[in-house]
Design a protein around this motif. Sequence first.
Motif, PDB file in Angstrom:
ATOM      1  N   ARG A  70       0.837  -1.206   0.000  1.00  0.00           N
ATOM      2  CA  ARG A  70       0.000   0.000   0.000  1.00  0.00           C
ATOM      3  C   ARG A  70       0.872   1.257   0.000  1.00  0.00           C
ATOM      4  N   ALA A  71       1.891   1.227  -0.843  1.00  0.00           N
ATOM      5  CA  ALA A  71       2.836   2.340  -0.963  1.00  0.00           C
ATOM      6  C   ALA A  71       3.244   2.437  -2.428  1.00  0.00           C
ATOM      7  N   PRO A  72       3.622   3.640  -2.886  1.00  0.00           N
ATOM      8  CA  PRO A  72       3.997   3.821  -4.299  1.00  0.00           C
ATOM      9  C   PRO A  72       5.385   3.270  -4.610  1.00  0.00           C
ATOM     10  N   VAL A  73       5.456   1.958  -4.794  1.00  0.00           N
ATOM     11  CA  VAL A  73       6.727   1.299  -5.114  1.00  0.00           C
ATOM     12  C   VAL A  73       6.809   1.149  -6.632  1.00  0.00           C
ATOM     13  N   VAL A  74       7.522   2.051  -7.262  1.00  0.00           N
ATOM     14  CA  VAL A  74       7.710   1.989  -8.710  1.00  0.00           C
ATOM     15  C   VAL A  74       9.057   1.332  -8.982  1.00  0.00           C
ATOM     16  N   THR A  75       9.087   0.419  -9.919  1.00  0.00           N
ATOM     17  CA  THR A  75      10.357  -0.213 -10.289  1.00  0.00           C
ATOM     18  C   THR A  75      10.804   0.315 -11.649  1.00  0.00           C
ATOM     19  N   ALA A  76      12.048   0.055 -11.964  1.00  0.00           N
ATOM     20  CA  ALA A  76      12.628   0.577 -13.200  1.00  0.00           C
ATOM     21  C   ALA A  76      13.820  -0.275 -13.589  1.00  0.00           C
ATOM     22  N   TRP A  77      14.240  -0.124 -14.830  1.00  0.00           N
ATOM     23  CA  TRP A  77      15.539  -0.694 -15.201  1.00  0.00           C
ATOM     24  C   TRP A  77      16.626   0.213 -14.647  1.00  0.00           C
ATOM     25  N   SER A  78      17.835  -0.274 -14.626  1.00  0.00           N
ATOM     26  CA  SER A  78      18.956   0.534 -14.148  1.00  0.00           C
ATOM     27  C   SER A  78      19.532   1.327 -15.322  1.00  0.00           C
ATOM     28  N   THR A  79      19.194   2.618 -15.371  1.00  0.00           N
ATOM     29  CA  THR A  79      19.734   3.461 -16.442  1.00  0.00           C
ATOM     30  C   THR A  79      21.255   3.575 -16.352  1.00  0.00           C
ATOM     31  N   PRO A  80      21.828   3.818 -15.158  1.00  0.00           N
ATOM     32  CA  PRO A  80      23.295   3.819 -15.074  1.00  0.00           C
ATOM     33  C   PRO A  80      23.900   2.485 -15.485  1.00  0.00           C
ATOM     34  N   GLY A  81      23.225   1.386 -15.114  1.00  0.00           N
ATOM     35  CA  GLY A  81      23.711   0.075 -15.519  1.00  0.00           C
ATOM     36  C   GLY A  81      23.668  -0.102 -17.024  1.00  0.00           C
ATOM     37  N   ALA A  82      22.600   0.397 -17.644  1.00  0.00           N
ATOM     38  CA  ALA A  82      22.503   0.316 -19.103  1.00  0.00           C
ATOM     39  C   ALA A  82      23.592   1.132 -19.770  1.00  0.00           C
ATOM     40  N   ALA A  83      23.893   2.300 -19.188  1.00  0.00           N
ATOM     41  CA  ALA A  83      24.969   3.129 -19.730  1.00  0.00           C
ATOM     42  C   ALA A  83      26.305   2.395 -19.658  1.00  0.00           C
ATOM     43  N   GLY A 265      16.799 -11.240 -21.835  1.00  0.00           N
ATOM     44  CA  GLY A 265      17.206  -9.860 -22.058  1.00  0.00           C
ATOM     45  C   GLY A 265      16.718  -8.869 -21.020  1.00  0.00           C
ATOM     46  N   GLY A 266      15.974  -9.339 -20.018  1.00  0.00           N
ATOM     47  CA  GLY A 266      15.532  -8.431 -18.952  1.00  0.00           C
ATOM     48  C   GLY A 266      16.670  -8.223 -17.967  1.00  0.00           C
ATOM     49  N   PHE A 267      17.592  -7.336 -18.315  1.00  0.00           N
ATOM     50  CA  PHE A 267      18.881  -7.297 -17.626  1.00  0.00           C
ATOM     51  C   PHE A 267      18.807  -6.828 -16.180  1.00  0.00           C
ATOM     52  N   THR A 268      17.770  -6.083 -15.810  1.00  0.00           N
ATOM     53  CA  THR A 268      17.660  -5.665 -14.423  1.00  0.00           C
ATOM     54  C   THR A 268      16.291  -5.083 -14.138  1.00  0.00           C
ATOM     55  N   VAL A 269      15.831  -5.271 -12.914  1.00  0.00           N
ATOM     56  CA  VAL A 269      14.632  -4.623 -12.392  1.00  0.00           C
ATOM     57  C   VAL A 269      15.001  -4.092 -11.012  1.00  0.00           C
ATOM     58  N   CYS A 270      14.865  -2.790 -10.823  1.00  0.00           N
ATOM     59  CA  CYS A 270      15.335  -2.146  -9.595  1.00  0.00           C
ATOM     60  C   CYS A 270      14.239  -1.271  -8.994  1.00  0.00           C
ATOM     61  N   ILE A 271      14.526  -0.728  -7.826  1.00  0.00           N
ATOM     62  CA  ILE A 271      13.645   0.252  -7.211  1.00  0.00           C
ATOM     63  C   ILE A 271      13.892   1.596  -7.894  1.00  0.00           C
ATOM     64  N   ALA A 272      12.841   2.198  -8.416  1.00  0.00           N
ATOM     65  CA  ALA A 272      12.980   3.456  -9.149  1.00  0.00           C
ATOM     66  C   ALA A 272      13.195   4.623  -8.189  1.00  0.00           C
ATOM     67  N   ALA A 273      13.822   5.665  -8.704  1.00  0.00           N
ATOM     68  CA  ALA A 273      14.058   6.870  -7.898  1.00  0.00           C
ATOM     69  C   ALA A 273      13.332   8.064  -8.517  1.00  0.00           C
ATOM     70  N   ILE A 274      13.796   8.527  -9.667  1.00  0.00           N
ATOM     71  CA  ILE A 274      13.220   9.723 -10.291  1.00  0.00           C
ATOM     72  C   ILE A 274      11.766   9.498 -10.678  1.00  0.00           C
ATOM     73  N   THR A 275      11.495   8.419 -11.386  1.00  0.00           N
ATOM     74  CA  THR A 275      10.114   8.160 -11.802  1.00  0.00           C
ATOM     75  C   THR A 275       9.228   7.855 -10.599  1.00  0.00           C
ATOM     76  N   ALA A 276       9.802   7.251  -9.553  1.00  0.00           N
ATOM     77  CA  ALA A 276       9.019   6.983  -8.348  1.00  0.00           C
ATOM     78  C   ALA A 276       8.603   8.281  -7.669  1.00  0.00           C
ATOM     79  N   ALA A 277       9.507   9.253  -7.665  1.00  0.00           N
ATOM     80  CA  ALA A 277       9.200  10.531  -7.026  1.00  0.00           C
ATOM     81  C   ALA A 277       8.001  11.212  -7.680  1.00  0.00           C
ATOM     82  N   ILE A 278       7.804  10.971  -8.979  1.00  0.00           N
ATOM     83  CA  ILE A 278       6.649  11.544  -9.682  1.00  0.00           C
ATOM     84  C   ILE A 278       5.350  11.025  -9.091  1.00  0.00           C
ATOM     85  N   CYS A 279       5.385   9.826  -8.546  1.00  0.00           N
ATOM     86  CA  CYS A 279       4.185   9.191  -7.996  1.00  0.00           C
ATOM     87  C   CYS A 279       4.007   9.431  -6.499  1.00  0.00           C
ATOM     88  N   MET A 280       4.818  10.291  -5.909  1.00  0.00           N
ATOM     89  CA  MET A 280       4.782  10.468  -4.459  1.00  0.00           C
ATOM     90  C   MET A 280       4.459  11.876  -3.996  1.00  0.00           C
TER      91      MET A 280
END
Length: 394
Positions: A70-83, A265-280
């Motif tokens: 019951r909390a805004p837990v948004v996940t994301a790929w790792s953009t730094p990891g992709a870089a 090919g799903g190289f990573t699933v992480c806890i989002a930061a920037i996009t998560a903040a949009i939902c908070m």
Amino acid sequence: MSPRFNFQDLAFSALIAGFVAVLVGYTSSAAIIFQAAQAAGASMAQIGGWLSMLGLGMGVTSIGLSLYYRAPVVTAWSTPGAALLVTSLPGTSINEAIGVFVFATGLILLCGVTGLFAKLMHYIPQALSAAMLGGILLRFGLDAFTSLQSNFALAGSMCLVYLLAKRVLPRYAIVLALVAGLIVAGLQGGIAPHGQTLTFAIPAFEMPHFTLSSILGIGIPFFVVTMASQNAPGIAVLKAHGYQLPVSPLITWTALTALILAPFGGFTVCIAAITAAICMGEDVHPDPQKRYIAAVAAGAFYLIAGVFGGSIGMVLTALPAALIHTIAGLALLGTIAGSLYRALENERQRDSAIITFLITASGVTLLGVGSAFWGLIGGGVTHLILSRQAWNRT
């Protein structure tokens, strides 16, 4: 905590926030994922499969974790990891790349199950991990401006719109820069559509292949970057907004999902930061306990994006390279600035941090191992030597 959805919590503002979070996530870094897959030698069908797996993985975890806690837990790929993958994977086979994904996500899963996350991050000075990330991302920042030489009108208009939007509409700066780029590219005739309709790319299983050079040169730096620059900020954003959730289960579930999807090919699933903040934010819902709806909505939009991952890859191939390089570089400006600030703010670690940054940015390969690993080694050795000297003087 019950994983049931309460329709009374629905709010239009939360749905919009979820949509914006996904839009920002894709516009800011889907191009980097595309480049990473290309660096591994993936075909267009495989790239579509990667994007499908990532979308589905982020969708399932965002919905499941948000409903459960019951909390805004948004996940994301790792953009730094992709870089990191963009700069490290060239010359590596796709099977070795999959081996890197399996190895790194396995380490992350181990950290989640055992609770080693906080301890492990403690042993790697923050300045060094930030400097390594800065060195990895430097190329992307430079590419955003070298694109001015190849297509001044396109890259220049995107940079100008980005700066103006940062002044008045900072949340939508990347989106508006992308829109400006698409308009200019369209007027120049630089968009080459392939004529396909929306398609679902069927993910293909690739057998992982493990080599010592790829594990040391890519796997370990990828693990460090993902944990220090994606999961750690993601947890920090949750806590900063008052959501005190258990860390280990979040890391465990996202890593387990990534481990299952890694061979596809799903190289990573992480806890989002920037996009998560949009939902908070308060504009999502006046009641913090009901903002989880925004994350659930984001998960639903991720699922839709995952279903049409093949089309996303097709769209990216239709865009001019200058547009992709510019939007990727602009999207990472804040991350580059933050990395350099964290790397150099501690005077005692400044020498070791700058050595880490320079070695990583150099792109040097020694003994078949990439520069990110040697950056950490060089910075770590420098840190140990200078710390011991300081200790002896006292």
